[in-house]
Design an enzyme around this catalytic site. Structure first.
Site, PDB file in Angstrom:
ATOM      1  N   THR A 321       0.833  -1.198   0.000  1.00 23.04           N
ATOM      2  CA  THR A 321       0.000   0.000   0.000  1.00 23.04           C
ATOM      3  C   THR A 321       0.868   1.249   0.000  1.00 23.04           C
ATOM      4  OG1 THR A 321      -1.789  -1.133   1.182  1.00 23.04           O
ATOM      5  CG2 THR A 321      -1.784   1.276   1.251  1.00 23.04           C
ATOM      6  N   TRP A 324       2.770   1.585  -3.394  1.00 21.75           N
ATOM      7  CA  TRP A 324       1.830   1.874  -4.490  1.00 21.75           C
ATOM      8  C   TRP A 324       1.722   3.375  -4.710  1.00 21.75           C
ATOM      9  CZ3 TRP A 324      -2.691   4.723  -4.811  1.00 21.75           C
ATOM     10  CH2 TRP A 324      -3.461   4.542  -5.959  1.00 21.75           C
ATOM     11  N   HIS A 325       1.851   4.156  -3.636  1.00 26.09           N
ATOM     12  CA  HIS A 325       1.652   5.589  -3.730  1.00 26.09           C
ATOM     13  C   HIS A 325       2.825   6.326  -4.367  1.00 26.09           C
ATOM     14  CE1 HIS A 325      -1.657   4.757  -0.917  1.00 26.09           C
ATOM     15  NE2 HIS A 325      -2.169   5.896  -1.340  1.00 26.09           N
ATOM     16  N   GLY A 326       3.985   5.723  -4.419  1.00 25.08           N
ATOM     17  CA  GLY A 326       5.091   6.417  -5.061  1.00 25.08           C
ATOM     18  C   GLY A 326       6.424   5.755  -4.811  1.00 25.08           C
ATOM     19  N   PHE A 472       1.170   8.753  -8.639  1.00 23.24           N
ATOM     20  CA  PHE A 472       0.421   7.528  -8.778  1.00 23.24           C
ATOM     21  C   PHE A 472       0.321   7.065 -10.225  1.00 23.24           C
ATOM     22  CE2 PHE A 472      -2.125   9.641  -5.177  1.00 23.24           C
ATOM     23  CZ  PHE A 472      -1.069   9.456  -4.308  1.00 23.24           C
TER      24      PHE A 472
END
Length: 472
Positions: A321, A324-326, A472
Site C-alpha cells: 500500500t 503503491w503511492h510512489g 500515482f
C-alpha cells in the site's frame, strides 16, 4: 486534462455529453465506442505517447481475459494465466514507476550514475494497471462475464471519469453496466450535483489549504525559524488538503460516472471521524483498501491464520500500500507505520474497545498518527520528514508560537472551521432530517449552483491548482 480546469468544464465535457446523448443516443455500441475514443483523447491530452502504454495494457489484458475464460475448467492452466497476467502488469508498473528509484539506490551503493533508468511516469498508471488486473482476476473468479469485444475492455480500463485519479473501479462493479446500463434523469442531475460538490472541494477547499501547507513545509525545508504552532498548523492544513483533494476527485468521478449511467462505489466515508486506525482505513480510499484486501490479503489467508502469519500478511499488504503511492522511501515508511499500528490494534483488540471516556481518547490517538503519517507522506525525503517532525515537537530550540502562526491562523480561521465541519457527516444528517422537504430541496439546489459559480470563478481568477496524483 484535469476535471478542475476550464478546458474540461467548458469544452470537453459539453462535447462528450452532446455526442453521447444526441449523436449516438440510439446505439449502445456507438455510445461505448464514442466514450472509449474520448477517454483515450482525454488521457493523451497531456502526453500523447503514453496513451500507447494504456492501449498495450488494454490489448494484453483483453487477451488474458479470453484465455483465462477459455481454460477456467483447467485450474493449472488458468492459474498459470493469472500468474502471467499479474507478472506482466506489475513488471510494466515497475519499469515506469520504480525502475529509476531502484537505479538510484543501486547507483548510490556502487557509486555509479544510473539516471538513464529513470523514465517519465505515465499519469494514473497505478490506477489503470490495478483495474486491468481486476478485470482478468474477476473473470477468472466468475465475478463478471468475459468481454469478447476488446472495445468494451478498453472502455472499462480507460473510462475518463476514474482514469487518472480513481477511484479504482473493480470490474465486477460495472461488468453488467458496460452493455446494459440505464441512464435516468435523476441519475444525471444527481451526478452533476455530485460533480459540482467534488469540484468545490478541490478548488475552494483543497487549493486554499494547499497554500497554507506549502508555506509551512517550505519554511521548514528552508530551515527558517518556524514555531511549533505553525508546524502543527501546516500539518493540519495538509491533512485537510489531501482529504478534500482525494475525496473531491472521487466525488467528481462518481458524479461523472452517474451522468453516463455507471454507478461507482463510494471511496471516502468521513475518515477523520474514525476512532481507530483500522476504522480510518475502512473509511479512507475505500477502493484501494478493498482492492488490496480482496486481491492480496484474503489470498494470503487474511486474519484466519496464526498470529505470526497474520503479522506477515499485514506487513505485505501495508508495505505494498505504501509503495503503491510512489517511488520514495517516505511512502514505504508511511505504509509500514500503518502496518505497525493496525497489527497492534488487531493483536490487542484496541479498535473494538469503546466507552464514554475511551472513545474521545481513541479519536485523538487516531488523528495524531494520521497527521504524523501525512507529514511523512508529504515530505520529499525521510530527512525532510524528520526535520519537520522535530520542529513540530520543539526539538531544535524553535518557539512555541510566533507571529507567522498568528497571522496565518487568523487569516485562515474561517477556512479551517468550514473544513472541520465538512469532515463530519453533518450534511448527510441534514439530508435525512429534511428528506422530501421542498424548501430544503430548493435551498440545496441554490447552494449547489452557488458552489459551481464560486468554483468556476476561482478557476478563472487563480492559476494555483496543484495536482497531487502525479506520483500515482
Amino acid at each position: 486534462m484535469l476535471f478542475s480546469s476550464t478546458t474540461f468544464i467548458y469544452l470537453f465535457l459539453p462535447i462528450v455529453l452532446f455526442g453521447y446523448y444526441v449523436l449516438f443516443k440510439r446505439s449502445r455500441k456507438l455510445q461505448n465506442v464514442f466514450l472509449l475514443i474520448v477517454s483515450l483523447f482525454f488521457y493523451a491530452w497531456g502526453e500523447p505517447k503514453f496513451v500507447l502504454v494504456m492501449i498495450a495494457s488494454i490489448v494484453f489484458n483483453w487477451i488474458m481475459g479470453l484465455l483465462v475464460d477459455k481454460h477456467r475448467t483447467n485450474s493449472v492452466i488458468s492459474k498459470g494465466i493469472i500468474a502471467i497476467c499479474v507478472t506482466v502488469n506489475l513488471a510494466n508498473l515497475f519499469v515506469f514507476k520504480y525502475l529509476g528509484f531502484a537505479g538510484s539506490i543501486i547507483g548510490t551503493i556502487f557509486d555509479t550514475d544510473l539516471e538513464f533508468l529513470k523514465l517519465a511516469l505515465p499519469i494514473g498508471i497505478s490506477f489503470f494497471t490495478f483495474q486491468a488486473m481486476s478485470y482478468v482476476i474477476d473473470v477468472y473468479r466468475g465475478n463478471g462475464n468475459v468481454q469478447k469485444n476488446i472495445l468494451n475492455v478498453g472502455l472499462y480500463i480507460s473510462f475518463f471519469p476514474q482514469l487518472i485519479a480513481g477511484p479504482i473501479v473493480r470490474y465486477e462493479t460495472v461488468a453488467e453496466e458496460i452493455q446494459n446500463r440505464k441512464e435516468t434523469v435523476d441519475d444525471f442531475f444527481d451526478g452533476f450535483a455530485r460533480f459540482i460538490v467534488g469540484l468545490a472541494k478541490k478548488v475552494l477547499l483543497s487549493n486554499s489549504f494547499a497554500i497554507l501547507a506549502d508555506k509551512a513545509f517550505d519554511s521548514v525545508g528552508a530551515q527558517e525559524d518556524v514555531s511549533v504552532a505553525f508546524c502543527w498548523l501546516g500539518a493540519i492544513a495538509y491533512t485537510m488538503q489531501i482529504f478534500f483533494d482525494f475525496s473531491g476527485y472521487s466525488d467528481m468521478a462518481i458524479g461523472l460516472g452517474r451522468m453516463f449511467g455507471f454507478h461507482f462505489l463510494e471511496n471516502f466515508d468521513y475518515p477523520y471521524i474514525s476512532t481507530s486506525i483500522s476504522e480510518f482505513w475502512r473509511r479512507w480510499h475505500i477502493s484501494l483498501g478493498t482492492w488490496f484486501r480482496d486481491y492480496v490479503y484474503f489470498p494470503l489467508g487474511g486474519s484466519r491464520v496464526s498470529r505470526l502469519r497474520l503479522i506477515f500478511n499485514l506487513f505485505v499488504v501495508w508495505f505494498l500500500t505504501g509503495v503503491w503511492h510512489g517511488a520514495n522511501f517516505t511512502f514505504a515508511v508511511w505504509g509500514l507505520m500503518y502496518f505497525v499500528l493496525i497489527a497492534a490494534e488487531k493483536l490487542t483488540g484496541f479498535d473494538k474497545k469503546n466507552g464514554k471516556f475511551i472513545t474521545p481518547f481513541k479519536w485523538i490517538y487516531t488523528m495524531f498518527f494520521v497527521i504524523i503519517g501525512w507529514v511523512i507522506f508529504r515530505a520529499d525525503s525521510l530527512g525532510s520528514a524528520v526535520l519537520y517532525m522535530k520542529s513540530m515537537f520543539g526539538i531544535g530550540n524553535n518557539y512555541l508560537s510566533d507571529g507567522l502562526f498568528t497571522g496565518y491562523f487568523m487569516q485562515n480561521l474561517l477556512l479551517i472551521i468550514i473544513g472541520t465541519v465538512l469532515c463530519t457527516p453533518i450534511f448527510n444528517i441534514l439530508n435525512e432530517r429534511f428528506k422530501n422537504n421542498v424548501v430544503f430541496d430548493i435551498a440545496r439546489v441554490l447552494f449547489v449552483i452557488g458552489l459551481f459559480v464560486l468554483s468556476v470563478s476561482s478557476l478563472v481568477s487563480s492559476s494555483y491548482n496543484p495536482f497531487i496524483y502525479f506520483n500515482f
